[in-house]
Design a protein around this motif. Structure first.
Motif, PDB file in Angstrom:
ATOM      1  N   ASP A  65      -3.283  -2.416   6.661  1.00  0.00           N
ATOM      2  CA  ASP A  65      -3.301  -1.603   5.699  1.00  0.00           C
ATOM      3  C   ASP A  65      -2.499   0.044   6.270  1.00  0.00           C
ATOM      4  OD1 ASP A  65      -1.786   0.255   4.129  1.00  0.00           O
ATOM      5  OD2 ASP A  65      -3.138  -0.967   2.298  1.00  0.00           O
TER       6      ASP A  65
ATOM      7  N   GLU B 192      -7.718  -1.804  -4.325  1.00  0.00           N
ATOM      8  CA  GLU B 192      -6.634  -2.652  -4.589  1.00  0.00           C
ATOM      9  C   GLU B 192      -7.473  -3.756  -4.329  1.00  0.00           C
ATOM     10  OE1 GLU B 192      -5.036  -3.564  -7.484  1.00  0.00           O
ATOM     11  OE2 GLU B 192      -5.550  -1.479  -8.533  1.00  0.00           O
ATOM     12  N   HIS B 193      -7.729  -3.725  -2.261  1.00  0.00           N
ATOM     13  CA  HIS B 193      -7.337  -4.951  -2.193  1.00  0.00           C
ATOM     14  C   HIS B 193      -8.221  -5.800  -1.846  1.00  0.00           C
ATOM     15  CE1 HIS B 193      -4.704  -3.527   1.661  1.00  0.00           C
ATOM     16  NE2 HIS B 193      -4.995  -2.079   1.423  1.00  0.00           N
TER      17      HIS B 193
ATOM     18  N   ILE C  31       0.251  -6.264  -1.121  1.00  0.00           N
ATOM     19  CA  ILE C  31      -0.760  -6.349  -1.532  1.00  0.00           C
ATOM     20  C   ILE C  31      -1.529  -6.941  -2.797  1.00  0.00           C
ATOM     21  CG2 ILE C  31      -3.214  -5.684  -2.503  1.00  0.00           C
ATOM     22  CD1 ILE C  31      -2.065  -2.600  -1.102  1.00  0.00           C
TER      23      ILE C  31
ATOM     24  N   VAL D  25      -9.850  -7.663   5.834  1.00  0.00           N
ATOM     25  CA  VAL D  25      -8.811  -6.258   5.230  1.00  0.00           C
ATOM     26  C   VAL D  25      -8.714  -5.415   6.249  1.00  0.00           C
ATOM     27  CG1 VAL D  25      -7.620  -4.689   3.625  1.00  0.00           C
ATOM     28  CG2 VAL D  25      -7.705  -7.711   3.776  1.00  0.00           C
TER      29      VAL D  25
ATOM     30  N   GLN E 103       1.684  -1.537  -2.596  1.00  0.00           N
ATOM     31  CA  GLN E 103       1.161  -2.641  -3.315  1.00  0.00           C
ATOM     32  C   GLN E 103       1.364  -3.800  -3.606  1.00  0.00           C
ATOM     33  OE1 GLN E 103      -1.722  -0.454  -5.601  1.00  0.00           O
ATOM     34  NE2 GLN E 103      -1.534  -3.177  -5.932  1.00  0.00           N
TER      35      GLN E 103
END
Length: 329
Positions: free
Chosen positions: A163, A105-106, A84, A133, A81
């Motif tokens: 990720d 959250e991205h 990110i 992403v 996080q």
């Protein structure tokens, strides 16, 4: 597909408010965190007493570099996080595309950072983005891409963020071993999920020196704690525990699939850390499990998807089995 709400698993307080009980009464399967955590080793008194030295950070980076099989530059952060939230500031804002559905959250962080952010349903739709992403393997559907496919994608976008927070049980999917050859790819890794120690708040970013140096500057001189360093250095080097854990998680994921299938649910996908199913009514299924004080994850964009983590003990498996038996038609 657009996700404006930053909803997450692990919101057990909300479950307790609606269905009662105390935290210890619940089995929280709403996250993808390994329920059988790495046994925390003794921590040096010095790790609590002083700020981490450069030598401590170097020890951690060395352990991570070996564990992830990478030659790339690497920086430790407060969980994936932490990376990110920093990614939007690696470049001037432009057009970002996030492969969805995925961890919300991205897109949220990119929007907050001033990026024009599009959530797109296919890899082909990422082409041309100044920042793209991909979560690999993906949360919540488990969709995955080979390192070769991601290398090809990197040539079609400005900056590619991959990720790999759920990548530990599937090292063959990781781009970590090749990312040192790519100057526009950043890989994110989570420590807490696979090792079951999310409270340690530790993650890593791997990539070319200019990207990693920028993240390091943003993170400041002490981005992680001394105890986190000691715990992670032990865990990242414990290859026997890692192999045994992957085997157990794989077996338990199959066990969970069998329970869900018996209730008439269909597997959408997942990883050895979590499974996502198609249920006749996701909200109804969540409520039914919650009455047995078992918390699950549902999603605002699907009326049918239910995600479950794994039970950690035999008594928990027995409770989960009994709860699923009440769902059978």
């Amino acid at each position: 597909m657009t996700q404006q709400t930053r909803d997450h698993g692990g919101n057990l307080d909300a479950a307790i408010q609606d269905f009662g009980g105390a935290p210890e009464d619940w089995i929280d399967l709403s996250t993808g965190i390994n329920p059988v955590a790495y046994p925390v080793p003794p921590i040096r008194a010095e790790a609590w007493a002083i700020l981490p030295r450069k030598s401590d950070m170097a020890r951690l980076m060395g352990a991570a570099r070996v564990a992830y099989g990478t030659k790339a530059d690497i920086v430790a952060l407060a969980g994936a996080q932490g990376a990110i939230q920093a990614v939007p500031f690696l470049r001037a804002p432009g057009l970002a595309r996030v492969l969805t559905p995925t961890y919300n959250e991205h897109a949220a962080a990119l929007r907050m950072g001033g990026w024009t952010t599009q959530e797109v349903p296919s890899v082909d739709a990422l082409t041309g983005a100044e920042l793209a992403v991909v979560v690999n393997p993906n949360n919540p559907d488990g969709l995955f891409y080979t390192p070769e496919a991601l290398r090809d994608l990197a040539g079609q976008v400005g900056l590619l963020v991959v990720d790999e927070s759920f990548g530990d049980p599937a090292p063959e999917l990781s781009l970590a071993g090749q990312v040192h050859e790519l100057d526009n790819v950043l890989i994110l890794r989570s420590f807490g999920k696979f090792y079951g120690l999310a409270g340690v708040r530790l993650g890593f970013a791997l990539g070319a020196a200019p990207l990693v140096d920028c993240l390091r500057e943003m993170a400041g001189p002490w981005p992680v704690s001394g105890p986190a360093i000691d715990i992670a250095c032990a865990a990242l080097a414990d290859t026997d525990w890692q192999a045994e854990t992957i085997a157990r998680l794989t077996q338990d994921a199959a066990r969970l699939d069998a329970l869900a299938q018996g209730a008439g649910w269909t597997l959408i996908g997942g990883t050895p850390l979590f499974r996502t199913y198609h249920a006749p009514d996701a909200a109804e299924a969540q409520n039914a499990l919650a009455k047995a004080h078992i918390w699950s994850r549902i999603f605002p964009y699907s009326p049918n998807w239910v995600r479950l983590g794994l039970a950690g003990t035999e008594p928990e498996w027995h409770r989960l089995t009994a709860a699923f038996n009440t769902l059978k038609g």
